[in-house]
Design an enzyme around this catalytic site. Structure first.
Site, PDB file in Angstrom:
ATOM      1  N   HIS A 140      -3.424  -5.676   1.326  1.00  0.00           N
ATOM      2  CA  HIS A 140      -2.668  -5.874   2.575  1.00  0.00           C
ATOM      3  C   HIS A 140      -2.595  -7.362   2.927  1.00  0.00           C
ATOM      4  O   HIS A 140      -3.518  -7.903   3.554  1.00  0.00           O
ATOM      5  CB  HIS A 140      -3.348  -5.131   3.719  1.00  0.00           C
ATOM      6  CG  HIS A 140      -3.180  -3.644   3.673  1.00  0.00           C
ATOM      7  ND1 HIS A 140      -2.232  -2.976   4.416  1.00  0.00           N
ATOM      8  CD2 HIS A 140      -3.841  -2.713   2.960  1.00  0.00           C
ATOM      9  CE1 HIS A 140      -2.309  -1.677   4.159  1.00  0.00           C
ATOM     10  NE2 HIS A 140      -3.282  -1.486   3.281  1.00  0.00           N
ATOM     11  N   CYS A 164       0.838  -1.205   0.000  1.00  0.00           N
ATOM     12  CA  CYS A 164       0.000   0.000   0.000  1.00  0.00           C
ATOM     13  C   CYS A 164       0.875   1.259   0.000  1.00  0.00           C
ATOM     14  O   CYS A 164       1.457   1.591  -1.025  1.00  0.00           O
ATOM     15  CB  CYS A 164      -0.965  -0.035   1.186  1.00  0.00           C
ATOM     16  SG  CYS A 164      -2.317   1.154   1.065  1.00  0.00           S
ATOM     17  N   GLU A 208      -0.801  -8.675   5.233  1.00  0.00           N
ATOM     18  CA  GLU A 208      -0.689  -8.850   6.693  1.00  0.00           C
ATOM     19  C   GLU A 208      -2.058  -8.880   7.369  1.00  0.00           C
ATOM     20  O   GLU A 208      -2.211  -9.435   8.449  1.00  0.00           O
ATOM     21  CB  GLU A 208       0.202  -7.747   7.294  1.00  0.00           C
ATOM     22  CG  GLU A 208      -0.450  -6.390   7.479  1.00  0.00           C
ATOM     23  CD  GLU A 208      -0.526  -5.555   6.206  1.00  0.00           C
ATOM     24  OE1 GLU A 208      -0.245  -6.106   5.114  1.00  0.00           O
ATOM     25  OE2 GLU A 208      -0.870  -4.363   6.304  1.00  0.00           O
TER      26      GLU A 208
END
Length: 229
Positions: free
Chosen positions: A203, A86, A205
């Site tokens: 994302h 990002c 994560e």
């Protein structure tokens, strides 16, 4: 693979990725303030999401001139792995480590939602263990994620097999409706021509533990697991 998570002023996903690396993947990882980063200590680096320097001037442009980026560029020259997520993707583009630009979403709105992305190439260390055409669930959260490039640059990306992820629908097909931000060719992530730098807007994560996913999967780990090697 000892991995540095680079913390800039305004990073807000740094602790999320650090948690996944240390507690889910059990990778040796360290949070490093951007002014203190030395590349020689690490085998890989992650530029996390957030709003570095408040996105002033343009998302990622100020962080691109951080002292850390000199060392990141040296890592890239040495063939070490660098991932930008990002805002990290925006920093890599502004640093000219990846081609193109990331502009305001077509809707001009901040978009936070789960999307599906398709792996377009398995000719990278990041995706060769996942498989081409695999579809992954990951969330996005950005206002400036619309990937653009000039016609020649876009042609080179495809010819060089540098498009790593594209937004797709539930059938794994590219469509206008599945493109959340108006990116050219529904591009969600690209790599450099040497294939050791990856930037993506989704994302991983936030998609690395089933408890966080509406699909009860951990697709983000499929990407990040390369750091276990």
């Amino acid at each position: 693979m000892k991995t540095a998570v680079i913390q800039f002023p305004g990073s807000n996903c740094d602790l999320d990725i650090l948690h996944v690396l240390k507690n889910v993947l059990h990778v040796e990882a360290e949070l490093v303030w951007h002014r203190d980063f030395k590349d020689s200590e690490f085998e890989a680096a992650i530029l996390p999401g957030g709003f570095s320097y408040g996105d002033y001037l343009r998302a990622g442009i100020i962080a691109a001139h951080s002292p850390a980026m000199k060392h990141i560029k040296e890592m890239v020259r040495e063939g070490k792995l660098v991932i930008g997520i990002c805002n990290g993707f925006q920093i890599l583009v502004e640093s000219e480590l990846l081609p193109g630009a990331l502009l305001m979403n077509k809707s001009t709105c901040f978009i936070c939602k789960w999307v599906k992305v398709r792996v377009e190439t398995d000719e990278t260390l990041f995706t060769r263990h996942i498989g081409r055409k695999s579809v992954l669930n990951m969330p996005i959260a950005h206002a400036e994620g619309r990937y653009v490039n000039d016609p020649e640059g876009l042609k080179e990306l495809h010819e060089n097999d540098q498009v790593v992820f594209r937004y797709v629908n539930s059938r794994g097909e590219v469509s206008e409706d599945s493109n959340p931000n108006g990116s050219m060719d529904s591009i969600a992530g690209i790599c450099n021509i040497e294939r050791n730098v990856l930037g993506l807007m989704p994302h991983p994560e936030r998609a690395s533990e089933p408890v966080l996913s509406p699909f009860s999967d951990s697709d983000g780990l499929k990407l990040l697991s390369i750091l276990k090697s």
